[in-house]
Write an enzyme that holds these catalytic residues in place. Structure first.
Site, PDB file in Angstrom:
ATOM      1  N   ALA A  66      -5.211  -8.392  -0.098  1.00 17.21           N
ATOM      2  CA  ALA A  66      -5.148  -8.793   1.301  1.00 17.21           C
ATOM      3  C   ALA A  66      -4.914 -10.293   1.339  1.00 17.21           C
ATOM      4  O   ALA A  66      -5.182 -11.000   0.371  1.00 17.21           O
ATOM      5  CB  ALA A  66      -6.462  -8.432   1.991  1.00 17.21           C
ATOM      6  N   GLY A 105      -6.272  -5.096  -2.072  1.00 17.28           N
ATOM      7  CA  GLY A 105      -5.424  -4.346  -1.150  1.00 17.28           C
ATOM      8  C   GLY A 105      -4.072  -4.000  -1.761  1.00 17.28           C
ATOM      9  O   GLY A 105      -3.453  -3.020  -1.360  1.00 17.28           O
ATOM     10  N   GLU A 108      -4.662  -0.977  -3.634  1.00 16.02           N
ATOM     11  CA  GLU A 108      -4.935   0.079  -2.650  1.00 16.02           C
ATOM     12  C   GLU A 108      -3.656   0.581  -1.984  1.00 16.02           C
ATOM     13  O   GLU A 108      -3.574   1.738  -1.570  1.00 16.02           O
ATOM     14  CB  GLU A 108      -5.941  -0.430  -1.617  1.00 16.02           C
ATOM     15  CG  GLU A 108      -7.326  -0.627  -2.237  1.00 16.02           C
ATOM     16  CD  GLU A 108      -8.299  -1.326  -1.317  1.00 16.02           C
ATOM     17  OE1 GLU A 108      -8.037  -2.507  -0.999  1.00 16.02           O
ATOM     18  OE2 GLU A 108      -9.285  -0.707  -0.913  1.00 16.02           O
ATOM     19  N   GLU A 128     -12.507  -7.422  -5.115  1.00 14.44           N
ATOM     20  CA  GLU A 128     -13.160  -7.777  -3.849  1.00 14.44           C
ATOM     21  C   GLU A 128     -14.603  -8.222  -4.030  1.00 14.44           C
ATOM     22  O   GLU A 128     -15.096  -9.081  -3.311  1.00 14.44           O
ATOM     23  CB  GLU A 128     -13.114  -6.575  -2.892  1.00 14.44           C
ATOM     24  CG  GLU A 128     -11.769  -6.361  -2.228  1.00 14.44           C
ATOM     25  CD  GLU A 128     -10.784  -5.571  -3.067  1.00 14.44           C
ATOM     26  OE1 GLU A 128     -11.012  -5.393  -4.293  1.00 14.44           O
ATOM     27  OE2 GLU A 128      -9.766  -5.129  -2.505  1.00 14.44           O
TER      28      GLU A 128
HETATM   29  N1  3HC Z   1      -4.642 -14.287  -0.175  1.00 16.77           N
HETATM   30  C1  3HC Z   1      -4.158 -15.501   0.172  1.00 16.77           C
HETATM   31  N2  3HC Z   1      -3.752 -16.422  -0.713  1.00 16.77           N
HETATM   32  C2  3HC Z   1      -3.851 -16.097  -2.006  1.00 16.77           C
HETATM   33  C3  3HC Z   1      -4.342 -14.854  -2.434  1.00 16.77           C
HETATM   34  C4  3HC Z   1      -4.742 -13.922  -1.459  1.00 16.77           C
HETATM   35  N3  3HC Z   1      -5.184 -12.697  -1.777  1.00 16.77           N
HETATM   36  N4  3HC Z   1      -4.310 -14.823  -3.789  1.00 16.77           N
HETATM   37  C5  3HC Z   1      -3.821 -16.018  -4.192  1.00 16.77           C
HETATM   38  N5  3HC Z   1      -3.537 -16.776  -3.115  1.00 16.77           N
HETATM   39  C6  3HC Z   1      -2.945 -18.116  -3.125  1.00 16.77           C
HETATM   40  C7  3HC Z   1      -3.887 -19.147  -3.749  1.00 16.77           C
HETATM   41  O1  3HC Z   1      -4.778 -19.666  -2.792  1.00 16.77           O
HETATM   42  C8  3HC Z   1      -2.912 -20.178  -4.286  1.00 16.77           C
HETATM   43  O2  3HC Z   1      -2.520 -20.964  -3.203  1.00 16.77           O
HETATM   44  P1  3HC Z   1      -2.178 -22.526  -3.408  1.00 16.77           P
HETATM   45  O3  3HC Z   1      -1.028 -22.540  -4.379  1.00 16.77           O
HETATM   46  O4  3HC Z   1      -1.852 -22.980  -2.039  1.00 16.77           O
HETATM   47  O5  3HC Z   1      -3.433 -23.132  -3.967  1.00 16.77           O
HETATM   48  C9  3HC Z   1      -1.710 -19.346  -4.700  1.00 16.77           C
HETATM   49  O6  3HC Z   1      -1.841 -18.088  -3.998  1.00 16.77           O
HETATM   50  C10 3HC Z   1      -1.627 -19.063  -6.194  1.00 16.77           C
HETATM   51  O7  3HC Z   1      -2.892 -18.550  -6.623  1.00 16.77           O
HETATM   52  P2  3HC Z   1      -3.540 -19.006  -8.009  1.00 16.77           P
HETATM   53  O8  3HC Z   1      -3.511 -20.481  -8.132  1.00 16.77           O
HETATM   54  O9  3HC Z   1      -4.864 -18.325  -8.082  1.00 16.77           O
HETATM   55  O10 3HC Z   1      -2.490 -18.391  -9.043  1.00 16.77           O
HETATM   56  P3  3HC Z   1      -2.710 -17.628 -10.418  1.00 16.77           P
HETATM   57  O11 3HC Z   1      -1.382 -17.254 -10.888  1.00 16.77           O
HETATM   58  O12 3HC Z   1      -3.663 -18.401 -11.279  1.00 16.77           O
HETATM   59  O13 3HC Z   1      -3.492 -16.267 -10.040  1.00 16.77           O
HETATM   60  C11 3HC Z   1      -3.938 -14.245  -8.851  1.00 16.77           C
HETATM   61  C12 3HC Z   1      -2.873 -15.299  -9.249  1.00 16.77           C
HETATM   62  C13 3HC Z   1      -4.413 -13.484 -10.089  1.00 16.77           C
HETATM   63  C14 3HC Z   1      -3.275 -13.294  -7.893  1.00 16.77           C
HETATM   64  C15 3HC Z   1      -5.135 -14.945  -8.203  1.00 16.77           C
HETATM   65  O14 3HC Z   1      -4.677 -15.809  -7.192  1.00 16.77           O
HETATM   66  C16 3HC Z   1      -6.151 -14.050  -7.584  1.00 16.77           C
HETATM   67  O15 3HC Z   1      -7.008 -13.511  -8.259  1.00 16.77           O
HETATM   68  N6  3HC Z   1      -6.084 -13.867  -6.253  1.00 16.77           N
HETATM   69  C17 3HC Z   1      -7.078 -13.154  -5.503  1.00 16.77           C
HETATM   70  C18 3HC Z   1      -6.865 -11.680  -5.591  1.00 16.77           C
HETATM   71  C19 3HC Z   1      -7.895 -10.978  -4.749  1.00 16.77           C
HETATM   72  O16 3HC Z   1      -9.053 -11.335  -4.716  1.00 16.77           O
HETATM   73  N7  3HC Z   1      -7.443  -9.933  -4.061  1.00 16.77           N
HETATM   74  C20 3HC Z   1      -8.307  -9.173  -3.239  1.00 16.77           C
HETATM   75  C21 3HC Z   1      -8.280  -9.733  -1.869  1.00 16.77           C
HETATM   76  S1  3HC Z   1      -9.461  -8.941  -0.820  1.00 16.77           S
HETATM   77  C22 3HC Z   1      -8.744  -7.498  -0.392  1.00 16.77           C
HETATM   78  O17 3HC Z   1      -7.703  -7.175  -0.883  1.00 16.77           O
HETATM   79  C23 3HC Z   1      -9.469  -6.679   0.617  1.00 16.77           C
HETATM   80  C24 3HC Z   1      -8.913  -5.292   0.700  1.00 16.77           C
HETATM   81  O18 3HC Z   1      -9.680  -4.438  -0.092  1.00 16.77           O
HETATM   82  C25 3HC Z   1      -8.934  -4.770   2.095  1.00 16.77           C
END
Ligand code: 3HC
Ligand code: NAI
Length: 681
Positions: A66, A105, A108, A128
């Protein structure tokens, strides 16, 4: 190719419709991505030439989750559940084609496709829980239907990623392909050719459910999950998947998800996610400016810190030359590094070849001149200004022009150290935390004359060796230790006034720290910086050391330790404390837990306010990152500054005044304005 919207394209390849999402950097499920997905699949369904559909992403990764930046804002675009409904209900088979990381997401979405294929390097996870959440788009209900209850439990409660081979073995994906687009199209075509059914994950049974497994899992992980709300909610969801029909399980997931999403813990953990990424950015510096090369590293001092620091670079494949003054110290330092690696190998987390490869990158030397070619030199000798200046004076003559000269000092003035050189612009502090090969925090201390390029290179190098780096200015103790000193003062005062060490430790443990200040002192050793010759018995610490109490290392400190390191409060230490208080004429009084907590933590926040006002930290969230990664501040409380915001700064200021501590001007100002430090609460 047809543009569906700004981030979505639709193309027909023979009889296969390909919906491509292109929303950098990580194809997060923003409103545009959700709308594009639904419209793209609808277009494919409506197209009579199309018999099967492939969902694929451009750029570095499949959908990474997400869009976290949308959380807490007014909803826009099509809800994710409706997008999933469009995909799952498609009368034509939908294949998710995955590269990079299919997370949250994103996974998912892949789980509502009828089949999933991936490249061998792809990774899968439901992270998450790390944001204080649970997979709220059916992930907890669908994942166990593919991989079984046990593996699903592990994945949702730890947030760990798994690789494509493990995902294939577990049934999470259906094939690994070499060329993603071509492979997915061929897979989709084959589905149609062989008349494979539309496989909906929701219709599959949950496998691997055993009586008592959920309670056993809770018990086995109680320590790791302590204080966090999200792991339990995730377990409850998998339990629901195992025991209820799909739609009822979905209702449980939705209810628990909303509970977490609106709670303070998830707010804190989402704040930390962005704070960690922000910490790496330096105000006023061009992020694209060229960096200095760091292809080889010199480390001076092979003691506790020097050895650990060396391991970070060896792990990252960077050659290290390590210097000591005497052969014996050098041998001991190198042997410790080797033993650490061998212990890791014995636990199966590294191979013998890995150990050999790392050790081959290490060059021990007794000659400072061997650092003449190093790009980065880190000094980790004794904490003494004279010795450090002597080392830096020599380095100035030896190091090549442009080499970065860093000190690992804990408290000393980096600018004063730099005056021993003729190149202050190349000098800065790199303050690692012990054990340096384990702790994620690195304080990068910017001297008055440190060149921006040197600073930027240090930040990039930190990232390369897996550290979370925070920029700090020069001051006594930088960000972390300066705030820690305030806590230590209060902890010592509390035990004189009436509390006992175990009371203080219990209150901070219950708050969420892994241990309290007195346990920490025992672990570090009570005699750090103490010597029998100069001890005047002036402090409780002096008296404990004089009585032979040294902490865990000799089994006696504020606590007595048995062979298994189980602790009980030390009656000797207690007597020393009570005698000390009596001698100072202190009338000991009962001190309640609330006072202990407030007096240990509010003065730290107050010091944080000063650090912020002085510009020693760039931003409040950087202070939080220091405490989260260097001192075990519980992540679900967001760090001291976020936490203070959640308490309310007016309350913090009032209570400081109540305890006779003057609130910092910035704290008073923000409290009067009704504002917070972080703007995140
Ligand atoms: N939403 C918004 N922005 C995100 C994001 C997300 N899910 N994931 C990454 N970004 C952004 C970061 O803030 C960063 O922004 P910036 O360049 O402005 O600082 C940019 O994307 C790059 O991220 P990283 O520096 O972390 O890049 P990496 O290559 O090191 O890692 C990644 C990539 C593995 C995808 C890592 O960013 C990550 O783990 N992201 C989070 C993934 C996550 O937690 N997903 C679950 C979200 S909650 C959800 O999905 C709820 C659902 O169940 C309903
Ligand atoms: P240590 O005493 O374990 O190691 C210092 C090593 O430096 C010794 O092996 C000593 O022989 C060597 N040494 C001294 N002078 C030298 C010289 N001129 N040339 C080459 N080698 C020399 O000390 P430790 O704990 O590793 O601390 C080193 C520095 O790191 C200190 O500045 C300390 O404040 C800082 N630090 C320590 C932390 C800790 O928890 N121990 C945490 C963060 C920083």
């Amino acid at each position: 190719m047809t543009a569906i919207n700004a981030v979505t394209d639709f193309a027909v390849e023979g009889d296969v419709g390909v919906v491509t999402i292109d929303s950098p950097p990580v194809n997060a499920l923003s409103a545009e991505v959700r709308d594009g997905l639904a419209a793209g699949v609808a277009a494919a369904v409506a197209d009579p030439a199309v018999t099967a559909i492939v969902l694929i992403c451009a750029g570095r990764t499949f959908i990474a989750g997400a869009d976290i930046s949308e959380f807490g804002k007014p909803p826009r675009g099509m809800p994710l559940a409706e997008v999933q409904e469009v995909i799952e209900a498609s009368p034509k088979p939908v294949v998710a084609a995955i590269h990079g990381t299919a997370l949250g997401g994103g996974l998912e979405v892949a789980l509502v496709a009828h089949y999933r294929v991936a490249v061998g390097s792809a990774k899968f996870g439901l992270p998450e829980v790390k944001l204080g959440l649970l997979p709220g788009a059916g992930g907890t209900q669908r994942l166990p239907r593919l991989v079984g209850a046990k593996m699903a439990l592990d994945m949702v409660t730890t947030g760990k990623h798994i690789g494509a081979p493990a995902a294939l073995a577990a049934g999470l994906i259906d094939a690994i392909v070499a060329d993603l687009r071509a492979g997915a199209i061929a897979f989709a075509r084959d589905l149609v050719a062989t008349a494979k059914p539309l496989r909906k994950v929701r219709d599959l049974p949950v496998t691997g459910v055993e009586p008592g497994m959920f309670d056993a899992y809770r018990a086995a992980n109680a320590r790791a999950f302590r204080g966090f709300d999200a792991p339990e909610a995730n377990i409850k969801c998998i339990e629901a998947a195992a025991t209820l029909p799909f739609d009822e399980g979905m209702a449980v997931e939705r209810r628990l998800f909303m509970g977490l999403m609106t709670g303070l813990q998830s707010k804190a953990q989402r704040y930390v996610f962005f704070a960690e990424r922000l910490a790496n950015k330096i105000d006023g510096l061009d992020p694209n400016a060229p960096l200095l090369p760091v292809a080889s590293v010199g480390i001076i001092g092979a003691g506790t810190m020097g050895g650990g620091i060396a391991m970070n670079f060896l792990n990252a494949g960077v050659p290290v030359t390590i210097i000591e003054m005497k052969a014996e110290a050098l041998d001991r330092g190198v042997a410790t590094i080797r033993r650490n690696y061998e212990n890791t190998a014995a636990k199966g987390r590294m191979t013998a070849e890995d150990v050999a490869a790392r050790m081959a990158l290490l060059t021990p030397s007794l000659d400072l001149d061997s650092l003449s070619a190093a790009d980065l030199i880190i000094e980790a000798v004794f904490e003494n200004m004279g010795i450090k200046q002597d080392v830096f004076g020599k380095l100035d003559r030896i190091a090549k022009p442009g080499a970065i000269l860093a000190s690992n000092t804990s408290y000393l003035d980096v600018d004063e150290i730099a005056t021993a050189t003729s190149r202050s612009e190349s000098v800065l502090g790199l303050h690692f935390f012990s054990p340096a090969n384990v702790m994620r925090l690195l304080e990068v201390v910017r001297g008055a004359k440190t060149a921006p390029q040197v600073l930027a290179t240090a930040m990039a190098t930190a990232k390369k060796i897996g550290k979370v780096a925070v920029v700090a200015g020069v001051c006594d103790g930088f960000i972390g230790n300066r705030m820690l000193s305030r806590r230590q003062e209060q902890a010592m005062a509390l035990i004189v006034e009436g509390a006992l060490p175990a009371d203080v430790d219990r209150v901070l443990f219950d708050f969420g720290f892994p241990m309290g200040p007195f346990q920490m002192s025992d672990l570090a050793g009570l005699d750090i910086g103490w010597s029998a010759e100069t001890s005047k018995g002036a402090t409780i610490r002096d008296r404990l050391c004089e009585a032979g109490l040294r902490g865990q290392k000799n089994g006696h400190g504020f606590y007595d330790y048995d062979a298994q390191r189980n602790r009980t409060p030390s009656p000797v230490a207690e007597k020393i404390i009570l005698d000390y208080a009596a001698e100072k004429g202190v009338n000991r009084r009962p001190i309640d837990d609330a006072e202990i907590l407030e007096r240990c933590l509010y003065p730290m926040v107050n010091e944080g306010a000063k650090i912020l006002a002085e510009g020693v930290a760039q931003r409040a969230s950087d202070i939080d990152i220091v405490w989260l990664n260097g001192y075990g501040w519980p992540v679900y409380r967001g760090g001291p500054m976020f936490w203070a915001d959640s308490v309310g700064l007016a309350t913090v200021a009032d209570r400081l005044t109540h305890y006779g501590i003057e609130p910092a001007p910035l704290l008073t100002k923000l409290a009067a304005e009704g504002k917070g430090f972080t703007g995140a609460v």
